[in-house]
Design a protein around this motif. Sequence first.
Motif, PDB file in Angstrom:
ATOM      1  N   PHE A   1      11.891   2.842  20.599  1.00  0.00           N
ATOM      2  CA  PHE A   1      10.769   3.276  19.898  1.00  0.00           C
ATOM      3  C   PHE A   1      10.093   2.618  19.093  1.00  0.00           C
ATOM      4  O   PHE A   1      10.695   1.532  18.995  1.00  0.00           O
ATOM      5  N   HIS A   2       8.673   2.627  18.901  1.00  0.00           N
ATOM      6  CA  HIS A   2       7.965   1.744  17.900  1.00  0.00           C
ATOM      7  C   HIS A   2       7.596   2.524  16.861  1.00  0.00           C
ATOM      8  O   HIS A   2       7.279   3.715  16.709  1.00  0.00           O
ATOM      9  N   HIS A   3       7.746   2.008  15.598  1.00  0.00           N
ATOM     10  CA  HIS A   3       7.173   2.492  14.431  1.00  0.00           C
ATOM     11  C   HIS A   3       6.082   1.523  13.673  1.00  0.00           C
ATOM     12  O   HIS A   3       6.068   0.324  13.583  1.00  0.00           O
ATOM     13  N   THR A   4       5.248   2.232  12.969  1.00  0.00           N
ATOM     14  CA  THR A   4       4.134   1.891  12.201  1.00  0.00           C
ATOM     15  C   THR A   4       4.389   2.424  10.847  1.00  0.00           C
ATOM     16  O   THR A   4       4.546   3.617  10.839  1.00  0.00           O
ATOM     17  N   VAL A   5       4.296   1.748   9.760  1.00  0.00           N
ATOM     18  CA  VAL A   5       4.671   2.429   8.572  1.00  0.00           C
ATOM     19  C   VAL A   5       3.411   1.938   7.376  1.00  0.00           C
ATOM     20  O   VAL A   5       3.113   0.820   7.369  1.00  0.00           O
ATOM     21  N   PHE A   6       2.831   3.067   6.640  1.00  0.00           N
ATOM     22  CA  PHE A   6       1.794   2.633   5.519  1.00  0.00           C
ATOM     23  C   PHE A   6       2.608   2.971   4.135  1.00  0.00           C
ATOM     24  O   PHE A   6       3.206   3.728   4.013  1.00  0.00           O
ATOM     25  N   ALA A   7       2.017   2.032   3.277  1.00  0.00           N
ATOM     26  CA  ALA A   7       2.379   2.246   1.884  1.00  0.00           C
ATOM     27  C   ALA A   7       1.430   2.861   1.057  1.00  0.00           C
ATOM     28  O   ALA A   7       0.332   2.620   1.032  1.00  0.00           O
TER      29      ALA A   7
ATOM     30  N   VAL B   1       1.765  -1.672   6.640  1.00  0.00           N
ATOM     31  CA  VAL B   1       2.732  -2.610   5.968  1.00  0.00           C
ATOM     32  C   VAL B   1       3.729  -3.284   6.951  1.00  0.00           C
ATOM     33  O   VAL B   1       4.591  -4.280   6.767  1.00  0.00           O
ATOM     34  N   LEU B   2       4.231  -2.409   7.937  1.00  0.00           N
ATOM     35  CA  LEU B   2       5.006  -2.740   9.071  1.00  0.00           C
ATOM     36  C   LEU B   2       4.723  -1.937  10.551  1.00  0.00           C
ATOM     37  O   LEU B   2       4.207  -1.030  10.591  1.00  0.00           O
ATOM     38  N   ASP B   3       5.027  -2.804  11.481  1.00  0.00           N
ATOM     39  CA  ASP B   3       4.717  -2.515  12.827  1.00  0.00           C
ATOM     40  C   ASP B   3       5.621  -3.390  13.764  1.00  0.00           C
ATOM     41  O   ASP B   3       5.448  -4.443  13.632  1.00  0.00           O
ATOM     42  N   GLU B   4       6.465  -2.515  14.177  1.00  0.00           N
ATOM     43  CA  GLU B   4       7.577  -3.157  15.092  1.00  0.00           C
ATOM     44  C   GLU B   4       8.271  -2.251  16.179  1.00  0.00           C
ATOM     45  O   GLU B   4       8.028  -0.666  15.792  1.00  0.00           O
ATOM     46  N   ASP B   5       8.621  -2.884  17.375  1.00  0.00           N
ATOM     47  CA  ASP B   5       9.400  -2.301  18.249  1.00  0.00           C
ATOM     48  C   ASP B   5      10.935  -2.350  17.487  1.00  0.00           C
ATOM     49  O   ASP B   5      11.241  -3.279  17.156  1.00  0.00           O
ATOM     50  N   THR B   6      11.754  -1.274  18.074  1.00  0.00           N
ATOM     51  CA  THR B   6      12.999  -1.153  17.733  1.00  0.00           C
ATOM     52  C   THR B   6      13.868  -1.258  19.212  1.00  0.00           C
ATOM     53  O   THR B   6      13.459  -1.137  20.104  1.00  0.00           O
TER      54      THR B   6
ATOM     55  N   SER C   1      10.699   8.115  25.350  1.00  0.00           N
ATOM     56  CA  SER C   1      11.206   9.196  26.169  1.00  0.00           C
ATOM     57  C   SER C   1      10.694  10.665  25.335  1.00  0.00           C
ATOM     58  O   SER C   1      11.454  11.556  25.481  1.00  0.00           O
ATOM     59  N   ALA C   2       9.672  10.734  24.879  1.00  0.00           N
ATOM     60  CA  ALA C   2       9.101  11.700  24.196  1.00  0.00           C
ATOM     61  C   ALA C   2       8.818  12.784  25.210  1.00  0.00           C
ATOM     62  O   ALA C   2       8.173  12.612  26.472  1.00  0.00           O
TER      63      ALA C   2
END
Length: 132
Positions: free
Chosen positions: A42-48, A33-38, A62-63
């Motif tokens: 870092f970049h994050h993807t979110v599932f509901a 439901v969300l896929d964005e660079d911050t 930088s992991a």
Amino acid sequence: MSVFPGITHVAVTVSDLKRSTPWYAALFGSDPVLDEDTDGGFHHTVFALDGGQLFGLHQHESAPAGSFDERRSGLDHVSFACTDRDELEGWVKRLDDLGYRHGGIVDAHYGSGLSFRDPDNVALEFFAPPAA
């Protein structure tokens, strides 16, 4: 405050969102439901998920190298609630159909669990309480 609040979301760090996002999308049976660079590198993807819960995937620029290991301080595993052992058996079939390796259902006096791992070796589990 008489009741401790429930968990609203869990976020795990992954090494490759392009690999992990479709893996989790297949597991959850839904698209993010969300896929964005911050701005924080870092970049994050979110599932509901059902019940208003969110499950996030984070990829940091930088992991440090290395895969997940539950023996290190931090997260041990993420467990998804099932109503009973029959539901766990349905998840065995689903994981098999997806080609996701798992450890089979393990029964104990406190409930039954089905353990598996994501592409970064993050430990995941489906868990059902003991039969009444």
